[in-house]
Design a protein around this motif. Sequence first.
Motif, PDB file in Angstrom:
ATOM      1  N   ARG C  94       0.829  -1.198   0.000  1.00  0.00           N
ATOM      2  CA  ARG C  94       0.000   0.000   0.000  1.00  0.00           C
ATOM      3  C   ARG C  94       0.865   1.249   0.000  1.00  0.00           C
ATOM      4  O   ARG C  94       0.613   2.193  -0.734  1.00  0.00           O
ATOM      5  CB  ARG C  94      -0.841   0.050   1.270  1.00  0.00           C
ATOM      6  CG  ARG C  94      -2.106  -0.711   1.167  1.00  0.00           C
ATOM      7  CD  ARG C  94      -2.806  -0.629   2.492  1.00  0.00           C
ATOM      8  NE  ARG C  94      -3.302  -1.944   2.827  1.00  0.00           N
ATOM      9  CZ  ARG C  94      -4.053  -2.198   3.880  1.00  0.00           C
ATOM     10  NH1 ARG C  94      -4.367  -1.241   4.712  1.00  0.00           N
ATOM     11  NH2 ARG C  94      -4.468  -3.406   4.102  1.00  0.00           N
ATOM     12  N   PHE C  98       0.873   4.143  -2.765  1.00  0.00           N
ATOM     13  CA  PHE C  98       0.564   5.541  -2.486  1.00  0.00           C
ATOM     14  C   PHE C  98       1.720   6.447  -2.900  1.00  0.00           C
ATOM     15  O   PHE C  98       1.532   7.500  -3.493  1.00  0.00           O
ATOM     16  CB  PHE C  98       0.280   5.748  -0.989  1.00  0.00           C
ATOM     17  CG  PHE C  98      -0.926   5.017  -0.493  1.00  0.00           C
ATOM     18  CD1 PHE C  98      -1.980   4.705  -1.339  1.00  0.00           C
ATOM     19  CD2 PHE C  98      -1.015   4.645   0.841  1.00  0.00           C
ATOM     20  CE1 PHE C  98      -3.090   4.029  -0.870  1.00  0.00           C
ATOM     21  CE2 PHE C  98      -2.127   3.973   1.322  1.00  0.00           C
ATOM     22  CZ  PHE C  98      -3.158   3.658   0.464  1.00  0.00           C
ATOM     23  N   SER C 101       2.032   6.633  -6.621  1.00  0.00           N
ATOM     24  CA  SER C 101       0.947   7.471  -7.142  1.00  0.00           C
ATOM     25  C   SER C 101       1.247   8.934  -6.868  1.00  0.00           C
ATOM     26  O   SER C 101       1.011   9.803  -7.702  1.00  0.00           O
ATOM     27  CB  SER C 101      -0.384   7.119  -6.471  1.00  0.00           C
ATOM     28  OG  SER C 101      -0.613   5.748  -6.529  1.00  0.00           O
ATOM     29  N   THR C 128      -2.925  11.598  -1.933  1.00  0.00           N
ATOM     30  CA  THR C 128      -1.893  10.586  -1.687  1.00  0.00           C
ATOM     31  C   THR C 128      -1.034  10.990  -0.504  1.00  0.00           C
ATOM     32  O   THR C 128      -0.652  10.140   0.315  1.00  0.00           O
ATOM     33  CB  THR C 128      -1.021  10.367  -2.938  1.00  0.00           C
ATOM     34  OG1 THR C 128      -0.736  11.646  -3.515  1.00  0.00           O
ATOM     35  CG2 THR C 128      -1.746   9.518  -3.948  1.00  0.00           C
ATOM     36  N   LEU C 131      -2.774  10.044   2.643  1.00  0.00           N
ATOM     37  CA  LEU C 131      -2.641   8.628   2.978  1.00  0.00           C
ATOM     38  C   LEU C 131      -1.235   8.320   3.461  1.00  0.00           C
ATOM     39  O   LEU C 131      -1.033   7.462   4.326  1.00  0.00           O
ATOM     40  CB  LEU C 131      -2.986   7.775   1.761  1.00  0.00           C
ATOM     41  CG  LEU C 131      -4.454   7.891   1.326  1.00  0.00           C
ATOM     42  CD1 LEU C 131      -4.687   7.194  -0.012  1.00  0.00           C
ATOM     43  CD2 LEU C 131      -5.369   7.296   2.383  1.00  0.00           C
TER      44      LEU C 131
END
Lengths: 116, 121, 757, 139, 162, 96, 499
Positions: C94, C98, C101, C128, C131
Motif C-alpha cells: 500500500r 501511495f 501514485s 496521496t 494517505l
Amino acid sequence: MMDLLAAGLLLVGGALILVAGIGILRMPDVFIRMHASTKVGTLGSGLIMAGAAVHFGAPTVIFKAVLIVLFLLLTAPIGAHMISRAALRIGVEPWGVDTADKDPASQITDQDKTGV
Amino acid sequence: MEALLAIAIGVLVTCSVYLMLARNVLRFIFGLVLISNAANLTIFTAGRLTLGSPPLIPEGAEAPAAEVANALPQALVLTAIVIGFGLFAFALVLVFRAYTSLGTLHTDDMRVAEPRETDKA
Amino acid sequence: MGADTGSTAGNGWVGILPTIASAAIFAWFLGFIPAVADGQTPGWILDWVPSLGISVAFLVDGLALTFALLISGIGTLVFLYANSYLAGHPQFARFALFLFSFMLAMLGLVLADDLIALFVFWELTTITSYLLIGFGHETEKGRRSALQALFVTGFGALAMLAGFILLGNAAGTFRISEIIPQAGAIVAHPHYLAILILVLLGALTKSAQFPFHFWLPNAMAAPTPVSAFLHSATMVKAGVYLMARLHPALSGTEVWIWTLTVLGAITAVLASLLAMRQTDLKQALAYTTLMALGTLTMFLGQDSAYAMTAFATFLVVHSLYKAALFLVVGCIDHETGTREVEILGGLARLMPVTALAAALAAASMAGLPPFIGYIGKELIYAGSIAAVPSSVLVTGAALAANALMVGVAGVVAIGPFWRRAGGTMPKTPHEAPWPMLAGPVILAVAGTAFGIFPALLQGTLIDPTAGVLIGDFDKVKELKLWAGVNLPLYLSLATFALGFLLYGFAGRVRAGLAAADRATPTADPIWDDFLKGLKGLAAWQTRAIQTGVLRQYMFVTFATVFVTLAVTMVVRDAGLALPAFDTAEPLGIALVALIMLGAGLAAITADRITAMAALGVSGIGVAMVFIVFSAPDVAITQLMVETLVVVLVAVALLRLPRLESARQDFRPWDALLAVGVGAVVTVILLAVVAVPLDRRLSDYFEATAWPEAFGRNIVNVILVDFRALDTFGEIAVVVIAALAAYALLRTTRADDTEDSK
Amino acid sequence: MNSVILRAGTRYLAGLLLVFSIYMLLRGHNEPGGGFIGGLIGATGFVLFAIACGTEDARRSLRVEPQAIAAVGLGIALLAGLAAALFGDDLFTGQWLFINATETEKGLPLSTVLVFDIGVYMVVLGSILTLVFAMEEEI
Amino acid sequence: MNTLAVNLLLAVLWSAFFGNFGLLVLGSGFVLAYLVMWLLQPLTGGPSPYFARVFYWIKLAILFLYELVVSSLQVLWDIVTPGYNARPAIIEVPLDVKSDAGILLVTNLISLTPGTLSLDVSEDRKTLSIHAMFADDPAAVCQTIKSGMEKWVIDAVEGRRA
Amino acid sequence: MTVLTMAVNAGFLLVFLAVALGFIRLVRGPTMPDRVVALDMMTVAIVSFCGLMAVRSEVQAFLDVALALALVGFLATVALARFAERRRSRGQEGDG
Amino acid sequence: MSWYLATPLALPFLTAVLAFLWRKRAAGRWISLLGNAFLLGAAGLLMVEVLREGVIAGQMGGWRAPFGITLVADYLGAVMVVITAITAFATALYAMGDIDEAKERLGYHALFNLLIAGVTGAFLTGDLFNLYVWFEVMLISSFGLLVLGGSRAQIDGGVKYVTLNLVSTILFLAGIGLLYGMTGTLNMADLALRVPQVENQGMVTVIAMLFMIAFGVKAAVFPLFFWLPAAYHTPAFSVSAVFAGLLTKVGVYALIRMFTLVFTGDTGFTHEILLWVAGFTMVTGVLGAAAQNEIRKILSFHIVSQIGYMILGLALYTPLGIVGAVFYLVHHIIVKANLFLIGGVVHRATGSTDLARIGGLYKAAPLLGVLFLIPAFSLAGFPPLSGFWAKYVIVAAALEDQGWVIAGVALAVGLLTIYSMTKIWAEAFWKKHPAGYEPELNRVSAAPRRWMLAPIAGLATLTMIIGLFPEPFVVFAETSAQQLLEPAGYITAVLGDAP
Ligand code: NA
Ligand code: NA
C-alpha cells in the motif's frame, strides 16, 4: 296531481326527520333519543324516498327507492342495537327506570360513560 | 359560491394546521383527515361549482345535453380521496405502532432516533 | 515502525518495481535536457473535457523539467531506500502504491499546461500525501497530522480552484502557455486581485508559508522516506512551483511583490529560528525546509534576473541536500532507534558512510565552498541586493536565515557523529544496508560535484528554468564558485561567522528559543481551537435546528409556508380578489357552516369520540358539497372512505390513551400560525376563482366520453380511460399502504433494545 | 363481537353488500360507481363480517389472503394496460369487444377498461381488508 | 332458508339492479350469487328445506307497517309536546324464535316500531331485552310482543308451531 | 315556484335543522353513545338529503349515493358502538 | 415509441406483483433481481432512443395531449431513469445479502420495486397530477420500507418522516388544484404555454412558491429538511441507500422541471430565493454532519448539504448552472447510495456504525477501504472523481454569474465535506478497534459478501468512469440544460406542432 303527492310526501318526510332531530336533542336519555332517531328518522327517510319515487315514476327509481328503504330498515335497527347495547354495558342508566338492583356495572364512573 | 367555499377551506386548513401542530400525534392524525378534505375541496372548488348537474351522458345521447359539472376535478378529487385514505391508514397504523412500541403519543418524548444529548451513553 | 525490519531483503518485486520504474522515468526525462536547453518546449495535448475547455496538456520547459528530474530522481533513491527501511512491513505494498501514485501526481502537476489539469494533479498529491502522512494511522497524532495537512492544503486548493476558474475566464483559456502571453491584460483585469489572492492561498498553504506553516512539522509523523520525498523535493515545493509557473502571468504588481516578499521573509526567518529550537533531527530538518520555501517565495516576489537565477539554483540545491539529510536522519533513526540530538553521538565511527554523506550534504546546506550550496547562497545574496523595492528586508531575512542554517547544519551533521553521545541509544547502531545509503551518498556527492562544476547545472537546468521565469535564457546569471570580492562574499563571511557562533552555543540558543517559542502563540493549537469551534458550531446548529422535536419541525414547516406565501403575495403584488357571495347557494351556506363547525369542534375538543364524530360531521358536510355540486361518484367515495376512517380509528383507539384536555393543550402561537396559513389559502383560492376557468379539457372529455370511450359516466371514463395511468398509480398507493401497514404491524421487533442499527 | 343480532344481520348484509358492490363495479362506466366505489362497498361487507364474527371467520370465508387479492388486482389492472401492446397501441389504451352488436345496439361491451376496473375493485377490496384485518387482530 | 332460494333471490335482485331480466343478466346473476354464497358458507348454518310462506310474509308486512305508523305518532307526540310522557322500562322478553333470520327480523321490527327498542339478545338466544318507552305495564308490553310481532315472524320465517 | 320546489326547499331546511340539532347533541354528549346516536342520525339525514337533491335536480344518480350510504353508513355506528363497549371491557378505565 | 417510455414504468410494477406473490420463497428475491436487470435494459433502450430523438413523448391510453396523460423523456428525464435503474439494480444485488427472510416475507421486494416504479414514474411523467400520483407511490413505499424491521428508532424516525412528508404532499396537491384553477390544464408542457397567459402573474408566483415549498420538503432543503436526518439512519442499509440515492433527487428533479418549464416568469424572485435556500442548505447540512458521530447520520446530513449544490445550479438559471445541477444530480445518486451500502458492510463487519464503537477496518478490510475512499473522496469533490466535476461546474457557474459569496460558500462547504468524510475514514478505518466494545470484526461471510461488495464495486467504478471520462457526461448535461432552458422542443414533442 302526482307532484302534489310527491310534495306532500317530501314535506312530511322532512318534518319527521326534523322531529327525529328534535327528539335527539331534547329526549332525556340515549335510549329514548334512539327511539326518536332510529324509527322516526327512518320513516321520514322512507317518505322522502317515496316522494322521489312518485316524482320520477320510473321503474328504476321506484326500485332504488324501495331498496334504499329496505336497506335502512335492515341496518338502522342493528346500529341502534349496537349503541344501546354499548350504552347498557358501560352503565348508562336509563332515564325513569329503576335499575339499581340489576345494573350489571353500577360501579362505573361517570367518565367511562362520557368517554372523555 | 366558490368564495364561500374558499372561506370554508381556509377554516378547515386553520383547524387542521392547529391540530397538526399539536404535541399528540393522534391530533396530527385528526388534522390530516381534515386537511385532506381541505385539499380535495380546493381542487373541487378550483374546478368551479355547478349545481345539480352531474357529468353523465343520458341514454341515447352522444354528449351531455345541458351544461354539466366539470368532470376532471371530480376525477382528480376521487383519486386524491383514495390516495389520502391510503396515506391516512398508514399514518394511523404508524401512530398505533408508535404508541405500542415507544409508549407515548407525545412527540416531545419520541427521541429514540434523535436522542437528547443527555440520553446519550 | 520499520525499525526492526530493515534489511537488504526488501519486499520482493513490490519493493523493486517502483524503484526501477522511477529510474526509468528519470532517465526518460534526462533525455529531454538537450531539447529543453535548446529552448524547445515539447508537449502533448489530450482533449479531456473539451466542452468545458479543459484538456490534459503537458508541456516540458525548463521549470517543468527541473522539477520532473528532481521528483523522479529523488523518487528513485527514496524508493530504493524505502524498500530497505520498510522491509517486510505488512503494509508496504500500500505504501509503495501511495508513494508511487504521489510521484506520478507530482510529475503530472509540474508538467501540466492546463490549469484544471494542474489542479487535478495538485489534489491527487493532496490525497496521496494524506494517505502517506497518515501511514502511522493507529496513533491519534498520526491521524491528526494527516487531517491537518489535508484540511489546510485542501482549503488552499479550493481557493486556488476558484482562482483558476477566474483566471481561465479572464484569459479565455485554461492553457497556461496561452495565458502567459496575456499577462498584461490579466494584471489589468478587474478580477486580478481576486485571482492573485485565491491562487496564492493555494500556493502558500501547500508550501506551508507563514501563516499556514504549522501543518508541515506535524506531517513528519510520516515514515522518513515520505518526509524525505514530500518535504524536500516535491509536495511542499508544489506551491513554489505554482508561484513560479504563474510568475510570468501574475508578477510585477505591488501586491505580488509585497505579499510574496514579506510572507517569504517571515517564513524564512521564523522557520530558521524554529529549526534551531528543535531537538528532534527530523523536526529540525522540516523547519529548514520551511526556511527554504520562504526563501524561494521571497525570490519569486522579485523580477530581477539575479533573483530568478537564485531561485532556480536554490531550488535544485535545496532539493539535493535536504533529501540527502532526511535520508541520513532516517538511517540514524533506523539504526539507533532515536532522533534526539541530546542522545545521539559518536556515530561517525559506527556509521562512517552515513557520516560522510551527512557531512557533504550539511556543508552544502551551510553554504560552504566548494559545495553547490555555496553558489546558491551567493546567488541568494546577489538576488537580495537586487531586490526592489525591498532590498534591505530581503537581504536581512536572507542573512538571518542563512546564518541559522549554518547552525542547523552543524546540529545535524556534526553533533550525532562527532560529539559524545548524550544518552543511551535504544539500539546498537551499525551501518545501514546499502540501499539506504545509496540515496544520501549519491545526493551528497551530486551536491559536491555540481559545486565544483557548476556548468553542469547551468546549461542543463538553471538556464532553462530561470529562463522561463525571466522570459529570456540569455539573461540568466552565471553560476560561479568565485565571483570576486563583492557584497555577497562579505555577506557570506558574515553568515559563517554568525552560523558558527550559533552552533557553538546551540544548546543555549535552543533553550532560549524554546522558552520564546513556548511564550509565543503558534498556529498549531489554533488548529485544535478551529476544530473545536467547528464542532461547537455544528453542535450548536444541530441543537438549534435538528432538535428531535417533531412539533418544532412542524411549526417551522408551516411557518415557512405562511411566511413565504404571505411575503410573496405582498412583494410580488399578487392581485387579490374580494369574495363574491352573490351566487352563493343557500344549501351551500348551510353545508359550509356544517363543515366549519365540524372542523372547529374537532380542533378544540379533548374527547376522542367527539373529535371523531366531529371529523365525521365535517366529512359528511364535504360529501354533501359534492352531492350538491354534482359529484355523486365523489360523494359516494367520500362517504365510504369516511366510514372506513371511522372504523379504523375506532379500532386503533382501543389501544391508545386518551387526549389531554384542550385547555391544557391550548397553544396561542400555533393558533396564530394556523389562522395565518388558513387565511393565505383562502386568499389564493379567492384569486384563483375570480377569473373564469378554461374548461377545454372537460369539454373534450364530454365530447368524446361516449363516442370514443364508450362510457356515459364521464368521471369514470376519465378514471379508467383518459387518465387510467393516474388511477393505476392510485391503486398502487392503496396496495402499498396496505402492505406497508401490514408489514408495520407484523414486523418483528428484533432490535427493540438496540436504538440505532 | 358476541352480538347475536349483529351476527344474524351480518349474515344477510354481507352478502347483500358484496352483490351490491359488484353491481356498482359493473355499472360504473355509465352511472355512478366503478371499481373504487365497488371495492369500497365490497370491503365494507367483509369488514362488517370481521367485526361481527371475528377476523378468523372473515379470513376463512375470504379463503385467500387479502394482500394477495390486492396484489393480483394490481397485476390485473397492469395487464389490462399492457394488453394494448398486443394491438399496437399505447399503454392503457382501451380495447373493446362488443358481443351481439347490431346496427342500432352496440351489444354487450367487453373491454380491457372493464378488466382494469375489476383490478381496481380487487385492489381496493384486498387492501382495505388487509388493513382492517391486521388492525382488528392487534386488539 | 333454502340455499337455492337465496340464490335465486339474489339472481333476481341482480337482474333488478340492471332493470333487465334477460336470460344473460339473470344467468350471470345466478352464477355470481352462487359464488357469493359459496364465499359466505361459514356463515350459513346449514341447509334448511323450506317453501316460501307468501301469505305470512304479506301479513307480516302489513301488520308491521300499521304498527310503525300508529306508534310513530305516539313517539312523535311525546317529542313535540313539552315535558316527557314516557314511562320507560327495560323488559326481558323470553324468545321462542330460533333461527338467525327470525331473531333478526323480530329484533329489527321491534326496534323499528316506535315505542320499543331491542337492546340485546342474550348469548343463549333465549331472552331479548327491550327498552319500552311507554311501559306502564311491562308485562303487557311483553305479552304484546310475544303474541304480536314474534308470532307473525315465526309464522313467516320458521313455520307455525303447535 | 311550484309546490314541488317549495316542498323540496322546505325539505332541505327541515333536514338541515335536524342535522343542526344532531350537531348540538354531538357537542353536548354527555355519554359516548349519545354522540354516536347523533352521528347515526346524520346518516339517515344524508340519505334524505340525496332524495331531495335528486328531485330538485331531476337527476336519479343522487339516489345511488343514498343507496350506497343506506347500506354502508351503519358500519361507522357499529364500529363506534363497539369501541365504546370494548374500551370498557378491555379495562381502559377513564380512557376514551 | 411510447413503449420506450411505458416499459421502464410498467416493469417495476410487474416485478413487484410477482415478487410479492412469491415473497415467501427464495424466488421472490430472484424475481426482484431479474426484474431490475430488465429495468436496466429498458432504461438503456429509453436512453438510446432519447439520444437519437432528443425528446420523446408518448400519449398513454392513446389520448392526445393535453387531454390524456403524456409520458415524456428529455435528456434529464432519461438520465434520471437510467440512474434510477442502476441504483435499483445495485440495491437489488445488495439486498440479496442484506435483507433477511422476515423482511422478505413482509413484502420487502414488492415495496422496493414499487418505490422504484414511483421514482421512475415521477421522472417520466409529463402531467402534473400524474406526478403527484407517482410522488405518492414513492412516498408510501418509502414509508413501508422505512419502518420494515420495526425497531424503536425506525418507528420514531418514521413518525417524523411520515408526518412531515404528508404535509408536503398536501401542499403539492393543493398547488395542483390551484394551478388547474388558474390555467385549466395539468399537462406540464401545456402549463408552460398557459401559465404566462394568466393575468394575475403575482398570484402565479405565489403558487410557484407553494410548489417550491412542497418540493423543497421532498428535496430536503433548508429549512424543511428535518425529516431526513431524523429517519435516514434507521432502516435497513439497502433501504437507506436507495432513499439516499433517489428520494430527495425526485424532489430536486421536480424543482428543476417546474422552475425551468412552468415557473419561469419571475425568475428574478423565485430563483433568487432558491439561491438563498441553496446557500443555507449547503451550510446547515454540512454543519449538521460535522456534529454527528454515526456514519449514516453523517451521510444523511450530507445529503442535505449536497442538495444545496443542485439547488444552486438551478438557482443560477444559467446554462452552466443547469449543467452543474444535472451533473451533480447524477453523480450524487451513485455516490451517496454507494456510501450507504458501504455503511451496511461496515455494520456487518463491526456490528455498529457508531464511530466511537468501531475501527480497524483499514487493516481488516483493505478492499472495503478502497471502495469507501472512492465515493467518499468523490463526495468531497476530489479530482479526478465524479464529484469534482460536479462541484467544479457549479462553482464555475456561480463565478461566471458573479456569485462570489455563493461560490465561496460552495467551496467552503466542500472543505467541510472533506472533514466529514475523513472523519469516517479516520475513525472507522484508520483508528484501532476501540477497546471495551466487542471486537466484532467477524468478516462478512462469503455469500453475502459477494452480493454486497459487487454493487459497491460497480458503483465505485461508475464514479471513477465519470471522473476520468467526464466529457460525454458534460456534453449530455449541456444538451440537457439546453433542453431545459429552451423548452420549445419539449413542448413540441408533447403537444405536437400546433398546440
Ligand atoms: Na423523500
Ligand atoms: Na450528499
